[in-house]
Scaffold this motif. Structure first.
Motif, short mmCIF file in Angstrom:
data_model
loop_
_atom_site.label_atom_id
_atom_site.label_comp_id
_atom_site.label_asym_id
_atom_site.label_seq_id
_atom_site.Cartn_x
_atom_site.Cartn_y
_atom_site.Cartn_z
N LEU A 30 15.09 21.29 11.43
CA LEU A 30 14.78 22.46 10.62
C LEU A 30 15.82 22.66 9.52
O LEU A 30 15.50 22.89 8.36
N MET A 31 17.08 22.55 9.91
CA MET A 31 18.15 22.73 8.93
C MET A 31 18.05 21.68 7.83
O MET A 31 18.27 21.96 6.66
N SER A 79 17.27 37.63 14.71
CA SER A 79 17.50 36.31 15.31
C SER A 79 16.36 35.37 14.92
O SER A 79 15.41 35.18 15.68
N THR A 80 16.46 34.81 13.72
CA THR A 80 15.33 34.11 13.11
C THR A 80 14.74 33.01 13.98
O THR A 80 13.53 32.81 14.02
N SER A 81 15.60 32.31 14.73
CA SER A 81 15.06 31.19 15.51
C SER A 81 14.20 31.66 16.68
O SER A 81 13.57 30.85 17.34
N ASP A 82 14.16 32.96 16.95
CA ASP A 82 13.27 33.48 17.99
C ASP A 82 11.85 33.75 17.46
O ASP A 82 11.00 34.21 18.22
N TYR A 83 11.61 33.47 16.19
CA TYR A 83 10.26 33.68 15.66
C TYR A 83 9.35 32.59 16.21
O TYR A 83 9.63 31.39 16.06
N SER A 84 8.26 32.99 16.88
CA SER A 84 7.47 32.01 17.63
C SER A 84 6.78 30.98 16.74
O SER A 84 6.44 29.90 17.19
N GLU A 88 5.77 26.30 11.86
CA GLU A 88 4.61 26.43 10.97
C GLU A 88 4.99 27.20 9.70
O GLU A 88 4.63 26.83 8.59
N LEU A 89 5.75 28.27 9.90
CA LEU A 89 6.11 29.10 8.75
C LEU A 89 6.98 28.32 7.76
O LEU A 89 6.73 28.33 6.55
N THR A 90 7.99 27.62 8.29
CA THR A 90 8.87 26.90 7.36
C THR A 90 8.09 25.79 6.66
O THR A 90 8.27 25.57 5.47
N ASP A 91 7.19 25.11 7.39
CA ASP A 91 6.40 24.06 6.72
C ASP A 91 5.58 24.65 5.58
O ASP A 91 5.53 24.10 4.49
N ASN A 92 4.95 25.79 5.85
CA ASN A 92 4.14 26.41 4.81
C ASN A 92 4.98 26.90 3.64
O ASN A 92 4.62 26.75 2.48
N LEU A 93 6.12 27.51 3.98
CA LEU A 93 6.98 28.02 2.91
C LEU A 93 7.54 26.87 2.09
O LEU A 93 7.68 26.97 0.87
N LEU A 94 7.84 25.76 2.77
CA LEU A 94 8.40 24.62 2.03
C LEU A 94 7.40 24.07 1.01
O LEU A 94 7.78 23.60 -0.05
N SER A 126 20.81 33.98 10.58
CA SER A 126 20.65 34.48 11.95
C SER A 126 20.00 33.47 12.90
O SER A 126 19.09 33.79 13.65
N LEU A 127 20.45 32.21 12.84
CA LEU A 127 19.95 31.22 13.80
C LEU A 127 20.82 31.27 15.05
O LEU A 127 22.03 31.46 14.97
N ARG A 128 20.21 31.07 16.20
CA ARG A 128 20.98 31.03 17.44
C ARG A 128 21.43 29.61 17.72
O ARG A 128 20.78 28.64 17.34
N ILE A 129 22.54 29.51 18.46
CA ILE A 129 23.08 28.18 18.74
C ILE A 129 22.20 27.44 19.73
O ILE A 129 22.05 26.23 19.66
N ASP A 130 21.59 28.17 20.68
CA ASP A 130 20.91 27.47 21.76
C ASP A 130 19.52 26.96 21.37
O ASP A 130 19.00 26.06 22.02
#
Ligand code: SF4
Length: 613
Positions: free
Chosen positions: A354-355, A315-320, A324-330, A344-348
């Protein structure tokens, strides 16, 4: 150089690169200079096997050891197998091309029940006796691991042992013990099995006797060796940030299922969906630091030359540290023109920002998993998302220019009524309504909603492990209700075949008495059961009948006091917790996720991850 027998065969089969080895970053070693040759066996075809995260990790764990050479062994597709059998060629490993009987240990990944027939078929193709009791010290040791190993009782009598839990450390321990035993002259296989049965997470099926009652239920599961523990507890990597993570990966020939760098951001899951074996079995949730992940991303991209990277977890969106991670990876991906995907993103806790960041150019489809159509049913399964969550996220997506949405549901869930089924159609229609609520000039054209249903299969080590599985006829009725209820041309309804779910259900909660039927079905050509074009349901039914097995019996409801086939396995969650969760499900009461409040599942005893935060 003259053509070898294998070269000649490869000219006659589809996708010959499935069998050649020699890919970038595959390991070449001197096989005569190691103490242990390990065959990492995946009971499916190359494209599936090469996408398996466990394989990617353990292959390199073993090959970093100077005393061990780990090679890959995959199930040959049916055309290749036919050619091999015609010419008397045995199952071989990809790296050296050697027959697997030359190996010391063969370790099978058991990720899904429908791969069991392939395990039997691979051993047959290798010329290795099926049953553990028929193999002496001269044959390779056969072991298994992966999610299904928690209840692989239907095929337990094949295996010398199973590794329960996360294998990074235990695979090294069993290899070291093997080398000791080998250097000591490999006198008696039982000596080796006794030595490893003392290790954490090692289950030796032959060290346990199973007795049955007159009504066919299990009477007892009893250790028959002093070294065999009454309960075998799984192992975990407590400090996941420090756990081994390969800095290289094999770049497959041809296209595979996950053809990209996969970054495992965390293990476990905080959610507690009551049907989900993976969610419970991989508890507790343990994260890898953003710093380590950014480092690994850079290393893996350089080593592989891939142009896509994907975050992997339940459940990727549960990564705390996701922002920061997506900014760095981008920063890395934009500079190198590499794609980033977040499955594996959650709807809630879904974020359009991010998308937008990760899908700047191509707005590919998005999958949401409400799992159930009504709020009552979502509460029963502890999905903890509301209709408002689904509709708000859908609207955000449509406003952001997305037009391809896939909604994933299950049917056949405990206590399900016709209203719950109709709720699936209703929710799909409401999602479509969100699209039409946006002014024409502000929304993209060609809306496309896919509503997909699979049939619920009760799994071991879940709150629903005692539940009745719907009959095939019930599932067909429910699918028909949905087919009639979904009328809009913008919504496409697709459903999962109930025959494979039936077989999956029989094996998932099956016991040792199923093996003769599996062997009979394999003898009659059953293999690759998860592949529609290969699945031979009639042969399975014939095999059950011939072996006097009432397969329907395995789908029945169980009582709390019945001894389950996996009673001697301990994943860390207590039976009391599962009973509590099942009772709450009956009252449609939810349980908070681990980050909100600990519900005392028992996993705290591992002293790791979210349980200690
Ligand atoms: S012990 Fe508590 S925090 Fe840990 S996994 Fe179980 S419910 Fe979650």
């Amino acid at each position: 150089m003259p053509y070898t027998e294998k070269d000649k065969i490869l000219m006659n089969v589809q996708k010959p690169t499935r069998y050649t080895g020699g890919e970038l970053n595959s390991v070449k070693k001197d096989k005569n200079a190691v103490d242990c040759r390990f065959g990492f066996c995946f009971p499916d075809v190359y494209e599936i096997a090469m996408s398996n995260l466990g394989m990617k990790i353990l292959y390199h764990v073993l090959n970093e050891r100077p005393d061990t050479y780990c090679e890959r062994v995959f199930a040959p597709w049916v055309d290749m197998e036919a050619e091999m059998r015609k010419r008397g060629m045995k199952l071989f490993a990809l790296e050296t091309g050697d027959e697997v009987t030359d190996f010391d240990i063969l370790g099978f990944t058991l990720g899904y029940e429908l791969s069991y027939s392939n395990v039997l078929n691979m051993l047959d193709l290798a010329g290795i006796p099926l049953l553990e009791k028929d193999r002496d010290e001269n044959f390779p040791i056969i072991c298994g691991g992966g999610l299904c190993a928690y209840n692989a009782e239907p095929i337990a009598e094949i295996f010398d042992f199973f590794m329960l839990g996360e294998g990074e450390e235990s695979i090294c321990q069993i290899t070291e013990e093997y080398i000791k035993w080998k250097k000591d002259g490999k006198k008696c296989k039982k000596d080796y099995l006794r030595a490893i049965a003392r290790l954490d997470g090692i289950y030796v099926p032959s060290f346990y006797d199973v007795e049955y009652n007159d009504d066919n239920t299990i009477k007892s599961i009893t250790p028959n060796e002093e070294c065999a523990k009454p309960k075998i507890r799984k192992t975990i990597m407590k400090d996941f940030d420090k756990a081994y993570a390969p800095e290289t990966l094999i770049v497959p020939f041809g296209e595979v299922v996950h053809d990209r760098v996969m970054l495992e951001v965390f293990r476990g899951c905080i959610r507690g969906c009551r049907f989900c074996e993976a969610g419970y079995a991989y508890r507790p949730k343990r994260e890898r630091s953003e710093k380590k992940l950014s480092y690994l991303a850079d290393k893996l991209l350089c080593a592989s030359g891939y142009d896509e990277i994907s975050l992997s977890s339940l459940s990727t969106s549960d990564y705390s540290q996701l922002p920061e991670l997506t900014d760095n990876l981008l920063k890395i991906t934009e500079e190198k023109k590499i794609g980033l995907s977040l499955p594996s993103l959650r709807i809630d806790n879904f974020s359009l920002e991010l998308m937008d960041k990760v899908q700047k150019v191509r707005k590919s489809g998005i999958t949401f998993a409400p799992e159930a159509g009504t709020q009552r049913m979502r509460d029963v399964i502890n999905k903890n998302i509301t209709e408002e969550d689904v509709l708000a996220s859908s609207k955000m997506l449509f406003e952001g220019g997305w037009t391809n949405v896939k909604l994933y549901f299950m049917i056949g869930l405990p206590s399900e009524t016709e209203d719950d089924i109709l709720g699936i159609a209703d929710l799909s229609q409401k999602v479509l309504g969100e699209y039409f609520s946006i002014p024409k000039e502000k929304r993209a054209k060609n809306i496309n909603i896919t509503t997909s249903t699979s049939s619920f299969v009760p799994k071991p080590f879940t709150a629903f492990q005692w539940a009745k599985q719907d009959s095939r006829a019930d599932i067909v009725k429910k699918q028909d209700i949905l087919k009639k209820a979904i009328t809009q041309k913008q919504i496409r309804y697709i459903w999962h075949d109930n025959k494979t779910s039936y077989l999956e259900g029989v094996f998932a909660r099956g016991d040792r008495r199923l093996l003769p039927a599996i062997a009979e079905a394999v003898k009659n050509g059953c293999k690759f059961d998860s592949w529609d074009e290969q699945f031979k349901f009639d042969e399975w039914l014939k095999a059950f009948k011939k072996c006097g097995i009432d397969a329907d019996w395995y789908l029945r409801e169980r009582s709390y006091d019945e001894i389950l086939p996996w009673e001697h396995i301990d994943i860390g969650i207590t039976k009391e917790f599962f009973v509590r969760e099942n009772e709450k499900a009956k009252r449609a009461q939810t349980t908070p996720n681990c980050s909100e409040k600990c519900s005392g599942c028992g996993m705290k005893s591992f002293g790791a991850g979210v349980c200690c935060e």
